[in-house]
Write an enzyme that holds these catalytic residues in place. Structure first.
Site, mmCIF file in Angstrom:
data_model
loop_
_atom_site.group_PDB
_atom_site.id
_atom_site.type_symbol
_atom_site.label_atom_id
_atom_site.label_comp_id
_atom_site.label_asym_id
_atom_site.label_seq_id
_atom_site.Cartn_x
_atom_site.Cartn_y
_atom_site.Cartn_z
ATOM 1 N N GLU A 174 61.946 -8.373 8.792
ATOM 2 C CA GLU A 174 61.231 -7.135 8.453
ATOM 3 C C GLU A 174 60.325 -6.682 9.586
ATOM 4 O O GLU A 174 59.948 -7.462 10.443
ATOM 5 C CB GLU A 174 60.398 -7.297 7.181
ATOM 6 N N GLU A 317 59.755 -10.651 11.316
ATOM 7 C CA GLU A 317 60.917 -9.988 11.957
ATOM 8 C C GLU A 317 62.231 -10.687 11.607
ATOM 9 O O GLU A 317 63.293 -10.187 11.943
ATOM 10 C CB GLU A 317 60.817 -9.962 13.488
#
Lengths: 349, 349
Positions: A174, A317
């Protein structure tokens, strides 16, 4: 029938017959029984998922869902929303943490806009924007129930496209300034825990502001009263668009018998949404690392998974999940390269 | 001047100037400061070892030292010494656990006979046999001081040859039925711990025989009275030939500025021998996984290193160390692929 409902209905448990056969073969490989620990567990689980005694995870992808959070106006993050946009673009150029680790392991990085509060170019970013940022959930719900469904379906669609292209192993990642705040809210609601127990520093929030962050979350929960047994309600009221996208990726993985590696705290919050919608999803999830973010350990426990990497990481991430790709692929090499005692012509226990 | 003395004299600390420069650059990569945790620590350490801001570990090898232990006649192991020979041969054929994981990560497996109590073919096994098995150390020393030096030099020579061929990252592995017994003895002596605290099941020794194993070790230590501050004395009196070889690999790595990854319990015992001979060796070692073998955690603590993998593994052969190669190489990708905030044109903390 909606995409979401259809996907939830399709999810079946792993194949326990294949798992038993896989375990039996692993028990006969030339090593003391059980001595490869979690590598053995991973290999068995993959066999149950793929219905194959020699599962393969050669083709891998991490789906990075991006979204913004208007709750940052409450002073819960140090960075501005511009960073979500800039980092999403940097990700398409191979420049961020998850790109570096994905390159190492040969995984594709699929950057998806589920709710960036900015315009971004859609030549390399997948456009699944539901809306421009989740709303400030101390003033009302983060999104409507319909928008929550759309966010979940965004993740389902991107994952299904990847699976159709041959991807055998997925991870969720993300990008979203402020997204540890809805994640803490989700873990707090579903776990029945006070926000102070699961609220941490995120991207280096000063320690003296972490208490304020927990207070904001507590207020948001009080105002919205999400129902802890209804994953859609929790996502809509105190969640985030990219968190919905990640949960959707997990649902699609489970529905299509493709394992999904959960990253750190935010991924774990998404996994709690997914498993609340359908507990069988858990059978298709692999945990990766124990994130340093406060609440990550609790969230992984709630999920009932166990981590394999102890890296003191907290970047997000999808970095921890992609690092875990190495370990999962190693398990398939154990399966494919080692021989059994019978094949070797001797017996050891 | 002997090979061993020469190697010990050559060992220098890591380059702290390069480490400071590496850390400074890592602190400016586009991520919250410190958020890649141990990957950052690994990258900094590699820079200090290689004197390079972009260290490389592309060429990797695991040196598997094999040897037998006549102490198995005391009933401390379930397998016969034949297995050491058979597995050493299987290793040259790519069939064992370490071979599978080495293939995954692209590492060479160098099988070395330091003390197998059997004839083995030397077409693919490196012949550094010091003698046919370590002696039963409840009846006297496992080997003479001269033999201990030869075992260390065997490891040094094999490692130096690998380094000369371009290997940038080494790991130690072993094969030797009975070798958790001398390992427990070493950890017990150097750590000042009772054998019962550091003696485990090895290759599935039944739990009711583990107490007997600890008693055998205690007796061996009483008879030999090894000096805990003299690594050579400990190795000779209660060690093993392959353990000496592994310690030699670590010395050669440190002397030639090549990092060495320590595997599980037996490797850790070898590392304690190496660091007792020269404490600076520690600066070149990376721990890998927390082995399930009782005593492994204690041994890693004594060494002052920390593990990154939590895999419930206890196979040995170098399997945990080779799995760690993935993580160490990932750290070099972080360094090489990510850009700094300045390069990206924005600032975030």
């Amino acid at each position: 029938m909606s995409k979401l409902f259809e996907t939830l209905k399709k999810i079946q448990p792993r194949d326990k017959t294949f798992e038993a056969q896989a375990l039996d073969r692993i028990n006969h490989l030339i090593k003391p029984k059980g001595s490869l620990g979690k590598l053995e567990d991973i290999a068995v689980k993959l066999s149950g998922i793929q219905r194959d005694l020699h599962p393969s995870v050669k083709k891998k992808a991490v789906i990075v869902c991006a979204g913004d959070h208007k709750i940052i106006e409450e002073g819960v993050a140090t960075s501005s929303k511009e960073i979500t946009k800039i980092q999403a673009i940097n990700m398409t150029r191979g420049l961020t943490g998850v790109c570096a680790l994905a390159k190492h392991v040969g995984a594709e990085v699929i950057v998806t806009d589920v709710g960036i509060d900015n315009e971004v170019p859609y030549d390399k970013i997948v456009n699944k924007k539901v809306k421009y940022g989740a709303d400030n959930f101390v003033k009302g719900p983060a999104m409507s129930r319909e928008e929550a469904i759309k966010a979940l379906e965004a993740g389902i669609e991107v994952a299904e496209k990847a699976i159709a292209s041959g991807v055998q192993l997925l991870a969720t990642g993300e990008m979203g300034i402020g997204n540890t705040t809805p994640s803490s809210a989700i873990v707090s609601v579903i776990g029945g825990l006070d926000p102070s127990e699961v609220t941490g520093m995120g991207a280096n929030l000063p320690q003296d502001k972490v208490k304020h962050k927990a207070d904001v979350i507590r207020k948001g929960i009080e105002i919205n009263q999400p129902n802890p047994t209804d994953g859609l309600d929790v996502l809509a009221k105190v969640g985030g668009l990219e968190i919905g996208g990640m949960a959707g990726v997990m649902l699609a993985g489970a529905a299509n018998r493709v394992p999904v590696v959960v990253d750190g705290f935010i991924s774990t919050a998404a996994a709690l949404i997914a498993t609340t919608l359908n507990p069988t999803v858990k059978e298709y999830l692999f945990a990766s690392h124990s994130s340093l973010e406060l609440g990550a350990k609790k969230a992984t426990e709630l999920l009932g998974l166990n981590t394999a990497l102890d890296m003191n990481m907290r970047l997000g991430e999808g970095t921890g999940a992609v690092l875990m790709f190495n370990i999962i692929e190693a398990a398939t090499y154990m399966n494919d390269e080692m021989i059994t005692f019978e094949e070797a012509g001797f017996i050891v226990d």
